[in-house]
Design an enzyme around this catalytic site. Structure first.
Site, mmCIF file in Angstrom:
data_model
loop_
_atom_site.group_PDB
_atom_site.id
_atom_site.type_symbol
_atom_site.label_atom_id
_atom_site.label_comp_id
_atom_site.label_asym_id
_atom_site.label_seq_id
_atom_site.Cartn_x
_atom_site.Cartn_y
_atom_site.Cartn_z
ATOM 1 N N HIS A 389 0.598 -1.248 -0.080
ATOM 2 C CA HIS A 389 -0.296 -0.118 -0.020
ATOM 3 C C HIS A 389 0.733 0.710 0.030
ATOM 4 O O HIS A 389 0.425 1.909 -0.877
ATOM 5 C CB HIS A 389 -1.110 -0.117 1.553
ATOM 6 C CG HIS A 389 -2.207 1.231 1.435
ATOM 7 N ND1 HIS A 389 -3.520 1.317 0.855
ATOM 8 C CD2 HIS A 389 -1.715 2.705 1.768
ATOM 9 C CE1 HIS A 389 -3.717 2.817 1.183
ATOM 10 N NE2 HIS A 389 -2.723 3.087 1.555
ATOM 11 N N GLU A 390 1.816 1.246 1.010
ATOM 12 C CA GLU A 390 2.347 2.634 0.506
ATOM 13 C C GLU A 390 3.679 2.608 0.083
ATOM 14 O O GLU A 390 3.632 4.218 -0.818
ATOM 15 C CB GLU A 390 3.161 2.254 2.662
ATOM 16 C CG GLU A 390 2.205 2.388 3.428
ATOM 17 C CD GLU A 390 1.313 3.781 3.755
ATOM 18 O OE1 GLU A 390 1.748 4.755 3.365
ATOM 19 O OE2 GLU A 390 0.117 3.522 4.173
ATOM 20 N N HIS A 393 1.684 4.556 -3.190
ATOM 21 C CA HIS A 393 2.221 5.849 -2.132
ATOM 22 C C HIS A 393 2.865 6.235 -2.529
ATOM 23 O O HIS A 393 3.436 7.316 -3.520
ATOM 24 C CB HIS A 393 1.385 6.412 -1.509
ATOM 25 C CG HIS A 393 0.625 6.504 -0.467
ATOM 26 N ND1 HIS A 393 -0.409 6.567 -1.017
ATOM 27 C CD2 HIS A 393 -0.040 5.551 0.317
ATOM 28 C CE1 HIS A 393 -1.499 5.875 -0.483
ATOM 29 N NE2 HIS A 393 -1.592 6.031 -0.047
ATOM 30 N N HIS A 396 4.131 6.569 -6.888
ATOM 31 C CA HIS A 396 2.974 7.673 -7.368
ATOM 32 C C HIS A 396 3.933 9.004 -6.984
ATOM 33 O O HIS A 396 3.929 9.687 -8.232
ATOM 34 C CB HIS A 396 2.137 7.914 -6.529
ATOM 35 C CG HIS A 396 0.891 8.815 -7.205
ATOM 36 N ND1 HIS A 396 -0.597 8.816 -6.870
ATOM 37 C CD2 HIS A 396 1.057 9.234 -8.129
ATOM 38 C CE1 HIS A 396 -1.544 9.532 -7.244
ATOM 39 N NE2 HIS A 396 0.050 10.133 -8.432
#
Length: 599
Positions: A389-390, A393, A396
Site C-alpha cells: 500500500h505505502e 503512494h 506515485h
C-alpha cells in the site's frame, strides 16, 4: 511477541535514510535559518508581478523553490518525530518546522490575489511570451475557477499565518496519544505479558489468543476513554476551524469547500455513502461467516482481525518485497526495479516497531528526497499488504516528481488512495493465482478482507460521522464527547447489524483513534480510492489493451490534471457509483470464496 526495542536500539539498515535529506540535525537547523533569511527576497516580488512576464516567472520560481525547501525541512522533522514521539529534540524540530512552513506560506500569500488582479487574458499573454511560464496553463485555469474564494492579499496572508496555530489540536492530540499514553501490558492466556503500544495493538488483534485480543482492545480504548473530553475538545476545535475557513473563503458548506479544491462534485461523496449503506448486508454476511469460522457464540470487534487459519505464512521483510515485486511485474521491469532498490538499498522504509513510534503507516517525502515510508512491519500477509500500500503512494510520488514541474509536484489525496490500493489489488491477484494451498488462500483473503474492513467499512462509517459532526458545527450545535460517542456507536451498530456484539462506550470512542479526522473530508477518499483501484487493477489483470500505459500516465500526471480527469485518463469514472458497486462485487466474491474455504 518480543519486547519492543528503544529507538536507539534499532538497526540503522532498517531505518529511513534520514542522512540523505540532511546530514545531521545541525544541518537541518542551518537550513531552517537559511529559509527564514530567504523570505524577504520572496516578499520583495509583492506588488511587481504585473510588471512583465519575466517578473512573474522569476517570482514563481523563487516562491516554489522556497516552498520545496520548507517541505523538505518539515518532512525531515515530522518523520523524525513520527518514528520516536518521545524524542523531545525531534518534537521541537517538528514544532519549529511548522512555524517556518507557516511563515513561508504567509510570505507567498500575495501570489494568487496579484495574479487574479492581472486578469486571465493578460496572464495567458504572459504565458505565450515567456517559455518559463508555459507549464502554468492548468494552474491559471484553476486559479480563475477559484477566483470567488480567493481573498485580498492581506486576508490571504493572515489565512496563511493560521497554518501553524491551527495545527494545535492535531499536534496536541498526537502528542497525547502517541507520546503520553501508556497502555497497560496485556496478559495472555498462558500468563505471559505483551507490550501494548500504538505499534503493537494490531499485531495482538491479529493473534489467535482471544483473551489477549479482548484485553488489548479494552485496555487500549479505556485509555482513550479516560481522556475523552480532551480528545473531543481537540476534534471539535478542528471542526470549528474548518467552519471558520469555510466562511472566510465564502463557501456554503465545509463539504463543498473541501471538494471544490479539486473540482469534485459533492455527488461523488453522497454516491459513496448511499452505495455503502445499500451494501451493508454484504458486510453483515461476512461477519456471520467469520463468527462461524472462529467457532464463537458472539463476534466482537476484537475478533474482526483474528486469524482463520493457524497455518498462515510467516514472512520476512525481504520475502514480502519479493512477492510484492512479483505481483507488480505487469507494470514493467523499470517499475519493479525501482521498488526493489528503494526497499532493499536506498532505505526508503523505516521497517520495524520501536518504543515511541507512531501508530499506522504512511509515505512522505518532497521533491528532491526519497518517497519515504514509516511502518511497523509484521511478519505476515498484513505486513506485506501495508508495505505494498505505502509503496503505491511512494511510486506515485516518485513518478510525479520525475515527470512534472514543481507547480504540479503534488497530487490530491483523492487520487493518492487509488495508487496505494491498486498495488494491494494487483499483488493480491498474483498471490491468489500463485498458490492454491487452502491455508495460503485463506490467509490472502483474510488480508483482503482486513483491508476492505478498514477502507470499505470503517472509513465510510467515519465519513458519515465526519459529515454529521461538521453539519452540526455549521449550525452552531454543540460538539462534546458524549454526543460524538453516541453518534459513533449508532453508526457502527447500524453497520454491524445483529452480527457483532458491541460495547457502546468502546465503539463510541473509535473516532478518537483516527488522526485522519483532523484532515477534513480525508477519510471518504479511502473508499473512493479503493474503488478506483480495483477497477484499474482489473483492467490490467484482464489484459485490457494499453491499461498499463494508461495507469502510468495517471501516476506521472501529478497535479497537472483535476483528479477525476486523471482517473478517467487511467480508465475509471468516479462520478458515477459504478466503481463502488464493482468493488463491492469483488469483495462479495471474496466472501463467497472464504465461506467455501472455511466450511
Amino acid at each position: 511477541m518480543p519486547k519492543i526495542p528503544l529507538r536507539s536500539e534499532a538497526n540503522p539498515q532498517t531505518t529511513w535514510n534520514a542522512e540523505s535529506v540532511f546530514a545531521s540535525p545541525a544541518a537541518w537547523q542551518a537550513e531552517a535559518d537559511a529559509i527564514l533569511a530567504a523570505i524577504p527576497a520572496v516578499k520583495a516580488y509583492q506588488g511587481k508581478l504585473a510588471e512583465s512576464s519575466d517578473a512573474l516567472a522569476a517570482a514563481l520560481e523563487a516562491i516554489e523553490n522556497l516552498q520545496v525547501r520548507a517541505e523538505q525541512l518539515y518532512m525531515y522533522a515530522g518523520f523524525s518525530y513520527s518514528v520516536d514521539t518521545a524524542d523531545q529534540n525531534a518534537a521541537a524540530m517538528a514544532d519549529k518546522a511548522r512555524g517556518v512552513y507557516g511563515q513561508v506560506s504567509a510570505a507567498s500569500a500575495f501570489l494568487r490575489p496579484e495574479m487574479l488582479a492581472i486578469g486571465e487574458q493578460a496572464l495567458r499573454q504572459f504565458v505565450a511570451d515567456e517559455p518559463r511560464l508555459s507549464a502554468y496553463e492548468h494552474f491559471i485555469h484553476d486559479l480563475f475557477r477559484k477566483q470567488a474564494h480567493v481573498r485580498s492579499s492581506e486576508v490571504e496572508e493572515i489565512l496563511g499565518m493560521l497554518a501553524d496555530p491551527f495545527s494545535g489540536p492535531s499536534s496536541s492530540t498526537s502528542m497525547l496519544t502517541n507520546a503520553d499514553f501508556k497502555f497497560p501490558p496485556v496478559r495472555t492466556a498462558d500468563g505471559n505479558e505483551l507490550d501494548l503500544t500504538q505499534g503493537t495493538l494490531q499485531k495482538i488483534l491479529n493473534g489467535a489468543d482471544r483473551d489477549a485480543r479482548q484485553r488489548a482492545w479494552t485496555q487500549y480504548l479505556n485509555t482513550y476513554l479516560a481522556h475523552k473530553n480532551t480528545l473531543a475538545a481537540n476534534l471539535a476545535t478542528s471542526i470549528k476551524q474548518n467552519v471558520f475557513l469555510m466562511r472566510a473563503r465564502k463557501h456554503e458548506s465545509t463539504l463543498g469547500m473541501s471538494l471544490f479544491e479539486n473540482d469534485i462534485d459533492t455527488a461523488v461523496f453522497h454516491n459513496l455513502i448511499e452505495t455503502f449503506k445499500k451494501n451493508l448486508p454484504v458486510w453483515q454476511r461476512y461477519f456471520e461467516i467469520r463468527r462461524k469460522a472462529l467457532g464463537v457464540d458472539e463476534l466482537h470487534p476484537y475478533d474482526l482481525w483474528a486469524p482463520l487459519t493457524p497455518n498462515a505464512p510467516t514472512l520476512t521483510f525481504e520475502q514480502a518485497v519479493d512477492w510484492i515485486c512479483e505481483g507488480l511485474a505487469p507494470l514493467g521491469e523499470d517499475y519493479v526495479a525501482t521498488v526493489r532498490k528503494g526497499c532493499l538499498e536506498e532505505r526508503w522504509v523505516d521497517v520495524y516497531p520501536n518504543q515511541g513510534k507512531r501508530n499506522g503507516a504512511f509515505s512522505w517525502g518532497a521533491p528532491g528526497t526519497h518517497p519515504f515510508i514509516m511502518m511497523s512491519f509484521g511478519s505476515n500477509m498484513l505486513g506485506l499488504s501495508t508495505l505494498a500500500h505505502e509503496l503505491g503512494h511512494s511510486m506515485h510520488s516518485y513518478l510525479t516528481w520525475q515527470n512534472q514541474p514543481l507547480v504540479y509536484s503534488d497530487y490530491s489525496l483523492f487520487v493518492a488512495e487509488v495508487a496505494s490500493n491498486f498495488h494491494q489489488a494487483l499483488v493480491r491477484g498474483y498471490l491468489l493465482k500463485s498458490n492454491d494451498d487452502k491455508d495460503f488462500q485463506i490467509a490472502v483473503i483474510e488480508e483482503a478482507m482486513s483491508n476492505f474492513l478498514r477502507y470499505f467499512f470503517i472509513m465510510p462509517t467515519l465519513v458519515r460521522f465526519e459529515f454529521e459532526t461538521h453539519q452540526r458545527a455549521e449550525k452552531g450545535e454543540p460538539l462534546n464527547a458524549d454526543s460524538m460517542m453516541t453518534l459513533m456507536a449508532d453508526l457502527f451498530a447500524e453497520g454491524y447489524g445483529d452480527k457483532v456484539s458491541i460495547n457502546r462506550e468502546h465503539v463510541g470512542m473509535i473516532w478518537s483513534t483516527f488522526g485522519h479526522l483532523f484532515s477534513d473530508y480525508y477519510v471518504y477518499q479511502y473508499a473512493t480510492g479503493i474503488s478506483g483501484a480495483h477497477t484499474l487493477s482489473r483492467r490490467i489483470l484482464d489484459g485490457v489493451p494499453n491499461a498499463v500505459e494508461d495507469y502510468k500516465k495517471f501516476l506521472k500526471a501529478g497535479g497537472s490534471l483535476y483528479p477525476l480527469d486523471a482517473l478517467k485518463m487511467a480508465g475509471v469514472d468516479l462520478t458515477t457509483p459504478d466503481a463502488v458497486e464493482e468493488t463491492f462485487a469483488v469483495m462479495a466474491s471474496y466472501v463467497d470464496r472464504l465461506e467455501e474455504l472455511t466450511k
